[in-house]
Scaffold this motif. Structure first.
Motif, PDB file in Angstrom:
ATOM      1  N   GLY A   7      -1.363  -5.483 -25.421  1.00 19.96           N
ATOM      2  CA  GLY A   7      -0.916  -4.752 -26.603  1.00 19.96           C
ATOM      3  C   GLY A   7      -1.549  -3.392 -26.718  1.00 19.96           C
ATOM      4  O   GLY A   7      -1.008  -2.502 -27.353  1.00 19.96           O
ATOM      5  N   SER A   8      -2.727  -3.191 -26.138  1.00 19.94           N
ATOM      6  CA  SER A   8      -3.411  -1.904 -26.253  1.00 19.94           C
ATOM      7  C   SER A   8      -2.918  -0.895 -25.248  1.00 19.94           C
ATOM      8  O   SER A   8      -3.222   0.279 -25.344  1.00 19.94           O
ATOM      9  CB  SER A   8      -4.919  -2.099 -26.051  1.00 19.94           C
ATOM     10  OG  SER A   8      -5.158  -2.488 -24.721  1.00 19.94           O
ATOM     11  N   GLY A   9      -2.178  -1.338 -24.241  1.00 19.78           N
ATOM     12  CA  GLY A   9      -1.725  -0.419 -23.210  1.00 19.78           C
ATOM     13  C   GLY A   9      -2.714  -0.250 -22.094  1.00 19.78           C
ATOM     14  O   GLY A   9      -2.468   0.449 -21.149  1.00 19.78           O
ATOM     15  N   VAL A  10      -3.871  -0.909 -22.126  1.00 22.67           N
ATOM     16  CA  VAL A  10      -4.851  -0.832 -21.066  1.00 22.67           C
ATOM     17  C   VAL A  10      -4.750  -2.091 -20.220  1.00 22.67           C
ATOM     18  O   VAL A  10      -4.648  -3.196 -20.733  1.00 22.67           O
ATOM     19  CB  VAL A  10      -6.272  -0.685 -21.636  1.00 22.67           C
ATOM     20  CG1 VAL A  10      -7.291  -0.676 -20.520  1.00 22.67           C
ATOM     21  CG2 VAL A  10      -6.371   0.597 -22.434  1.00 22.67           C
ATOM     22  N   ALA A  11      -4.759  -1.939 -18.885  1.00 24.49           N
ATOM     23  CA  ALA A  11      -4.620  -3.098 -18.018  1.00 24.49           C
ATOM     24  C   ALA A  11      -5.671  -4.142 -18.342  1.00 24.49           C
ATOM     25  O   ALA A  11      -6.835  -3.843 -18.484  1.00 24.49           O
ATOM     26  CB  ALA A  11      -4.736  -2.668 -16.560  1.00 24.49           C
ATOM     27  N   SER A  12      -5.256  -5.374 -18.479  1.00 16.75           N
ATOM     28  CA  SER A  12      -6.191  -6.433 -18.843  1.00 16.75           C
ATOM     29  C   SER A  12      -6.953  -6.918 -17.630  1.00 16.75           C
ATOM     30  O   SER A  12      -6.531  -6.760 -16.493  1.00 16.75           O
ATOM     31  CB  SER A  12      -5.442  -7.611 -19.478  1.00 16.75           C
ATOM     32  OG  SER A  12      -4.747  -8.328 -18.484  1.00 16.75           O
ATOM     33  N   ALA A  13      -8.085  -7.546 -17.888  1.00 14.31           N
ATOM     34  CA  ALA A  13      -8.888  -8.082 -16.791  1.00 14.31           C
ATOM     35  C   ALA A  13      -8.150  -9.167 -16.047  1.00 14.31           C
ATOM     36  O   ALA A  13      -8.379  -9.387 -14.863  1.00 14.31           O
ATOM     37  CB  ALA A  13     -10.213  -8.617 -17.351  1.00 14.31           C
ATOM     38  N   GLN A  14      -7.229  -9.842 -16.727  1.00  9.91           N
ATOM     39  CA  GLN A  14      -6.512 -10.939 -16.098  1.00  9.91           C
ATOM     40  C   GLN A  14      -5.313 -10.468 -15.282  1.00  9.91           C
ATOM     41  O   GLN A  14      -5.077 -10.935 -14.186  1.00  9.91           O
ATOM     42  CB  GLN A  14      -6.037 -11.937 -17.178  1.00  9.91           C
ATOM     43  CG  GLN A  14      -5.274 -13.142 -16.635  1.00  9.91           C
ATOM     44  CD  GLN A  14      -6.154 -14.108 -15.901  1.00  9.91           C
ATOM     45  OE1 GLN A  14      -7.381 -14.007 -15.966  1.00  9.91           O
ATOM     46  NE2 GLN A  14      -5.562 -15.023 -15.171  1.00  9.91           N
ATOM     47  N   ASP A  15      -4.549  -9.525 -15.832  1.00  5.43           N
ATOM     48  CA  ASP A  15      -3.255  -9.196 -15.244  1.00  5.43           C
ATOM     49  C   ASP A  15      -3.170  -7.811 -14.631  1.00  5.43           C
ATOM     50  O   ASP A  15      -2.180  -7.483 -13.992  1.00  5.43           O
ATOM     51  CB  ASP A  15      -2.163  -9.316 -16.318  1.00  5.43           C
ATOM     52  CG  ASP A  15      -2.091 -10.717 -16.911  1.00  5.43           C
ATOM     53  OD1 ASP A  15      -2.220 -11.680 -16.147  1.00  5.43           O
ATOM     54  OD2 ASP A  15      -1.924 -10.822 -18.148  1.00  5.43           O
ATOM     55  N   GLN A  53     -10.333 -16.866 -15.729  1.00  2.00           N
ATOM     56  CA  GLN A  53     -10.343 -15.770 -16.688  1.00  2.00           C
ATOM     57  C   GLN A  53     -11.672 -15.031 -16.769  1.00  2.00           C
ATOM     58  O   GLN A  53     -11.796 -14.080 -17.534  1.00  2.00           O
ATOM     59  CB  GLN A  53      -9.978 -16.306 -18.086  1.00  2.00           C
ATOM     60  CG  GLN A  53      -8.546 -16.813 -18.187  1.00  2.00           C
ATOM     61  CD  GLN A  53      -8.185 -17.215 -19.596  1.00  2.00           C
ATOM     62  OE1 GLN A  53      -8.992 -17.823 -20.300  1.00  2.00           O
ATOM     63  NE2 GLN A  53      -6.977 -16.876 -20.015  1.00  2.00           N
ATOM     64  N   THR A  54     -12.658 -15.458 -15.984  1.00  6.00           N
ATOM     65  CA  THR A  54     -13.988 -14.845 -16.067  1.00  6.00           C
ATOM     66  C   THR A  54     -14.537 -14.594 -14.679  1.00  6.00           C
ATOM     67  O   THR A  54     -14.512 -15.478 -13.813  1.00  6.00           O
ATOM     68  CB  THR A  54     -14.961 -15.759 -16.841  1.00  6.00           C
ATOM     69  OG1 THR A  54     -14.398 -16.097 -18.103  1.00  6.00           O
ATOM     70  CG2 THR A  54     -16.296 -15.067 -17.042  1.00  6.00           C
ATOM     71  N   SER A  55     -15.050 -13.386 -14.465  1.00  7.66           N
ATOM     72  CA  SER A  55     -15.664 -13.049 -13.181  1.00  7.66           C
ATOM     73  C   SER A  55     -16.881 -12.176 -13.412  1.00  7.66           C
ATOM     74  O   SER A  55     -16.976 -11.452 -14.407  1.00  7.66           O
ATOM     75  CB  SER A  55     -14.656 -12.329 -12.269  1.00  7.66           C
ATOM     76  OG  SER A  55     -14.224 -11.116 -12.862  1.00  7.66           O
ATOM     77  N   ILE A  56     -17.820 -12.249 -12.479  1.00  5.99           N
ATOM     78  CA  ILE A  56     -19.016 -11.419 -12.500  1.00  5.99           C
ATOM     79  C   ILE A  56     -19.189 -10.794 -11.120  1.00  5.99           C
ATOM     80  O   ILE A  56     -18.693 -11.321 -10.122  1.00  5.99           O
ATOM     81  CB  ILE A  56     -20.283 -12.217 -12.891  1.00  5.99           C
ATOM     82  CG1 ILE A  56     -20.485 -13.398 -11.934  1.00  5.99           C
ATOM     83  CG2 ILE A  56     -20.187 -12.709 -14.330  1.00  5.99           C
ATOM     84  CD1 ILE A  56     -21.776 -14.177 -12.179  1.00  5.99           C
ATOM     85  N   TYR A  57     -19.899  -9.653 -11.065  1.00  9.03           N
ATOM     86  CA  TYR A  57     -20.100  -9.008  -9.774  1.00  9.03           C
ATOM     87  C   TYR A  57     -21.395  -8.210  -9.799  1.00  9.03           C
ATOM     88  O   TYR A  57     -21.920  -7.853 -10.860  1.00  9.03           O
ATOM     89  CB  TYR A  57     -18.921  -8.102  -9.410  1.00  9.03           C
ATOM     90  CG  TYR A  57     -18.739  -6.915 -10.337  1.00  9.03           C
ATOM     91  CD1 TYR A  57     -19.373  -5.698 -10.089  1.00  9.03           C
ATOM     92  CD2 TYR A  57     -17.914  -7.004 -11.461  1.00  9.03           C
ATOM     93  CE1 TYR A  57     -19.206  -4.608 -10.927  1.00  9.03           C
ATOM     94  CE2 TYR A  57     -17.741  -5.923 -12.311  1.00  9.03           C
ATOM     95  CZ  TYR A  57     -18.391  -4.729 -12.042  1.00  9.03           C
ATOM     96  OH  TYR A  57     -18.231  -3.654 -12.880  1.00  9.03           O
ATOM     97  N   ARG A  90     -16.082  -9.413 -16.283  1.00  5.78           N
ATOM     98  CA  ARG A  90     -14.805  -9.315 -16.966  1.00  5.78           C
ATOM     99  C   ARG A  90     -14.433 -10.706 -17.474  1.00  5.78           C
ATOM    100  O   ARG A  90     -14.640 -11.704 -16.776  1.00  5.78           O
ATOM    101  CB  ARG A  90     -13.699  -8.810 -16.028  1.00  5.78           C
ATOM    102  CG  ARG A  90     -13.914  -7.420 -15.494  1.00  5.78           C
ATOM    103  CD  ARG A  90     -12.664  -6.925 -14.765  1.00  5.78           C
ATOM    104  NE  ARG A  90     -12.912  -5.651 -14.122  1.00  5.78           N
ATOM    105  CZ  ARG A  90     -13.234  -5.510 -12.837  1.00  5.78           C
ATOM    106  NH1 ARG A  90     -13.333  -6.596 -12.069  1.00  5.78           N
ATOM    107  NH2 ARG A  90     -13.466  -4.331 -12.320  1.00  5.78           N
ATOM    108  N   ALA A  91     -13.876 -10.750 -18.673  1.00  5.39           N
ATOM    109  CA  ALA A  91     -13.540 -12.043 -19.235  1.00  5.39           C
ATOM    110  C   ALA A  91     -12.408 -11.916 -20.234  1.00  5.39           C
ATOM    111  O   ALA A  91     -12.281 -10.897 -20.924  1.00  5.39           O
ATOM    112  CB  ALA A  91     -14.758 -12.677 -19.909  1.00  5.39           C
TER     113      ALA A  91
END
Length: 671
Positions: free
Chosen positions: A17-25, A439-443, A483-484
């Motif tokens: 909805g915000s127009g910013v690419a989501s961490a998931q998609d 839905q959650t990743s770390i690096y 990212r989550a």
């Protein structure tokens, strides 16, 4: 047209909805020069999508990049800007060479011939998206990517014929027009985009006229894709310089004055590139991008007593190449980049002698350059959820300098004999990424960024300077991030970084070159989007960072002496951008944006401070029909008197004043 063009070649995902690419998609293309899921990228990267770009309808590229954590652009006069990405706002050669500005993956200018205002030529007005990589990206991109990369991406051709047109005007006598036409026929797709801006200028004698054109053709027969893009930019602006003193900044009449009515900037540029992509098997793809660029610019140096006229430019030819091979748990990328550049710079003073600024020709030289680079990257799935990546790039830069006037010293100007210089640098990178769940990743990562000196740092010298001072800058960076997505409500991206830079090259307050500067950069960045309601979302990009000197430097001007541990000037510790967006219907959007710039020191000795500012912007769009929409903006709603840039030099507080409250209205047509 085949789906490979629109989905396989560059895969654009659905937007949040915000127009910013989501961490998931989200899908990005800048990290590896190919389409890649954002969730799989072990670095800090943000993407501003087309719908949000249209809502912003930026008068200046700084309005777009203000939404990215860790990034700040100080808006200058007209189209000018200074940049910060995980850094202070940098000037001169450091400001030109520390950030890599791309359009469709190809540098806008050649390494070594960069421009601190380098983004004014990018066609962000009609862009499909703008991607920003924060931190060193030398393993893939090499020189000039030591603090970050900004990539402006042109829309792909549409399957069906489409037309877009927009007209806008505001209370500062600013008028903008832009339009695109796109379509396809069989294996061929085409796109035409143009934009024009004309404005009287917020300040006296500070108008601007700029025209941009982008042409794109894509051929795709399923196995071979040829994507060709041509762009042209013409800028003619009257330039306003600093205003002096806080009293002037806070006076509604005086802040609009311009002490440099004779100043201007004229610039032209053209770029052509063609990306050839060949699938040679189920798991292997070859990508080859030859390109050519040309640019020229002239402006009087109103910021110096001489008011000398500078003319510079260069033309380049080059090619990027890469082989991608994905086989089970192993993914390999290897490639080479090559570029030849022929550039020039001339500086002439017509005014009588002023102090040590002598009349006549200060500089007149040509520089030819060859850049050769090779890189390799390997990623391996240690487990189904853990991926390790190692990469290295080696860059070779070779300059051949030809002085066209007498060498030696003339007044304050030092002109070198003909010479050649070469620089070889290596940029390694190591990352480890773990997916806790879907839905959650770390690096975590380590990377090194390097850049050769700018040609002006080497050959445009003054007395008490020598030609062998500048050395390749190096920065070592450590980063951790996460990212989550928490259900369908919260989308979160967090990162922390620690970077040490050495061989930082700049001029101190006495006008002498500093070739061995050291700085440290330590910070935290967060980007969070919360869906408060199906029609209401809150998004915030927040940065806290400390940028400090890690050496001592005594100057004749005691007030500008640098002490170990002092904050680097023009380096706010806190920057935030928060937006509340309401979409009550499919055809109506309203957004309130709060920009917060923290206080920062304006001199190296940390004796002078700009207190920072807060600015509120409102935007609204309403679809009158399925094809016609109207939109309105109120910039600086509270009519705050603030500075886009604050500085202290030659005993004066200096400012570029921000615009007061401005109302704008526009109309859009889409078919």
């Amino acid at each position: 047209m085949k789906n490979a063009l629109f989905v396989g070649f560059v895969s654009w995902s659905a937007l949040t909805g915000s127009g910013v690419a989501s961490a998931q998609d989200g899908v990005v293309v800048t990290a590896e020069r190919r389409a890649q899921s954002l969730q799989e990228v072990p670095l800090s990267i943000s993407a501003i999508e087309q719908d949000e770009l249209k809502l912003i309808d930026a008068d200046h590229v700084s309005e777009i990049l203000a939404r990215v954590p860790g990034v700040a652009l100080h808006r200058g006069s007209g189209a000018e800007h200074l940049t910060a990405i995980r850094s202070p706002v940098l000037t001169s050669g450091a400001g030109a060479g520390s950030f890599l500005f791309l359009e469709n993956g190809v540098p806008i200018r050649s390494a070594g011939f960069a421009n601190i205002n380098g983004l004014f030529g990018a066609h962000y007005e009609i862009a499909d998206r703008v991607e920003v990589v924060r931190g060193p990206s030398g393993a893939v991109y090499g020189a000039n990517a030591i603090h970050g990369v900004i990539n402006v991406l042109t829309p792909l051709p549409t399957e069906d014929t489409s037309i877009f047109a927009e007209a806008f005007g505001d209370t500062e006598d600013r008028y903008k027009f832009k339009g695109t036409v796109s379509g396809s026929n069989g294996a061929h797709g085409w796109f035409i985009g143009g934009s024009v801006v004309t404005e009287a200028g917020y300040r006296d004698d500070a108008g601007i006229d700029q025209q941009k054109l982008t042409l794109r053709h894509v051929f795709d027969d399923g196995g071979v894709t040829i994507d060709t893009i041509f762009s042209f930019d013409n800028l003619e602006q009257e330039t306003a310089g600093f205003i002096f003193g806080e009293d002037t900044l806070n006076d509604r009449a005086l802040r609009r004055t311009n002490n440099f009515p004779f100043a201007y900037r004229d610039a032209k540029a053209a770029r052509l590139q063609s990306t050839i992509s060949i699938d040679t098997g189920e798991n292997t793809r070859i990508q080859f991008t030859p390109y050519a660029r040309w640019n020229q610019m002239e402006f009087p140096q109103h910021f110096l007593p001489s008011n000398a006229l500078e003319e510079n430019g260069h033309w380049s030819m080059g090619a990027q190449s890469a082989i991608y091979h994905d086989a089970g748990a192993l993914s390999l990328i290897a490639g080479t980049d090559i570029e030849y550049t022929d550039g020039y710079l001339s500086e002439f003073q017509s005014a009588p002698r002023i102090f040590s600024y002598t009349p006549g020709q200060h500089y007149d030289y040509d520089v030819s350059a060859v850049n050769l680079s090779g890189f390799v990257q390997a990623s391996y799935e240690l487990t189904p959820r853990t991926i390790a990546t190692a990469a290295v790039r080696v860059d070779g830069t070779f300059y051949d300098y030809d002085n066209k006037i007498d060498s030696g010293i003339e007044g304050r100007f030092l002109r070198l004999d003909d010479r050649s210089d070469e620089f070889v640098t290596a940029s390694p990178k190591f990352t480890l990424m773990h997916h806790i769940d879907d839905q959650t990743s770390i690096y975590a990562s380590y990377s090194r960024g390097t850049r050769p000196p700018q040609t002006t740092d080497l050959y445009r010298l003054q007395i008490n300077q020598t030609g062998d001072q500048a050395r390749p800058e190096k920065i070592d960076a450590f980063e951790v991030g996460a990212r989550a997505q928490i259900g369908s409500i919260v989308d979160l991206s967090l990162s922390g970084f620690f970077m040490d830079k050495r061989n930082f090259f700049f001029r101190d307050a006495d006008g002498f070159n500093v070739a061995n500067g050291k700085t440290r950069h330590l910070g935290f960045e967060g980007n969070i989007m919360i869906a408060l309601h199906p029609t209401l979302s809150l998004q915030s990009a927040v940065t806290y960072a400390a940028h400090t000197y890690r050496f001592d430097r005594i100057t004749g001007q005691a007030t500008e002496t640098i002490n170990f541990g002092d904050d680097v000037d023009t380096a706010p510790r806190v920057i935030a951008n928060t937006r509340l967006k309401w979409t009550p219907t499919e055809r109506a959007t309203l957004e309130a944006e709060w920009l917060s710039m923290g206080s920062y020191f304006t001199d190296a000795a940390n004796d002078h401070v700009y207190d920072g500012h807060d600015v509120l912007n409102l935007r609204a769009e309403l679809g009158v029909t399925s094809r016609l929409a109207v939109f309105a903006t109120i910039r600086n709603l509270t009519d705050t008197l603030y500075a886009e840039r604050a500085d202290f030099a030659f005993g004066n507080d200096r400012y570029f004043p921000g615009e007061e409250r401005t109302f704008g209205f526009g109309i859009r047509y889409r078919q």
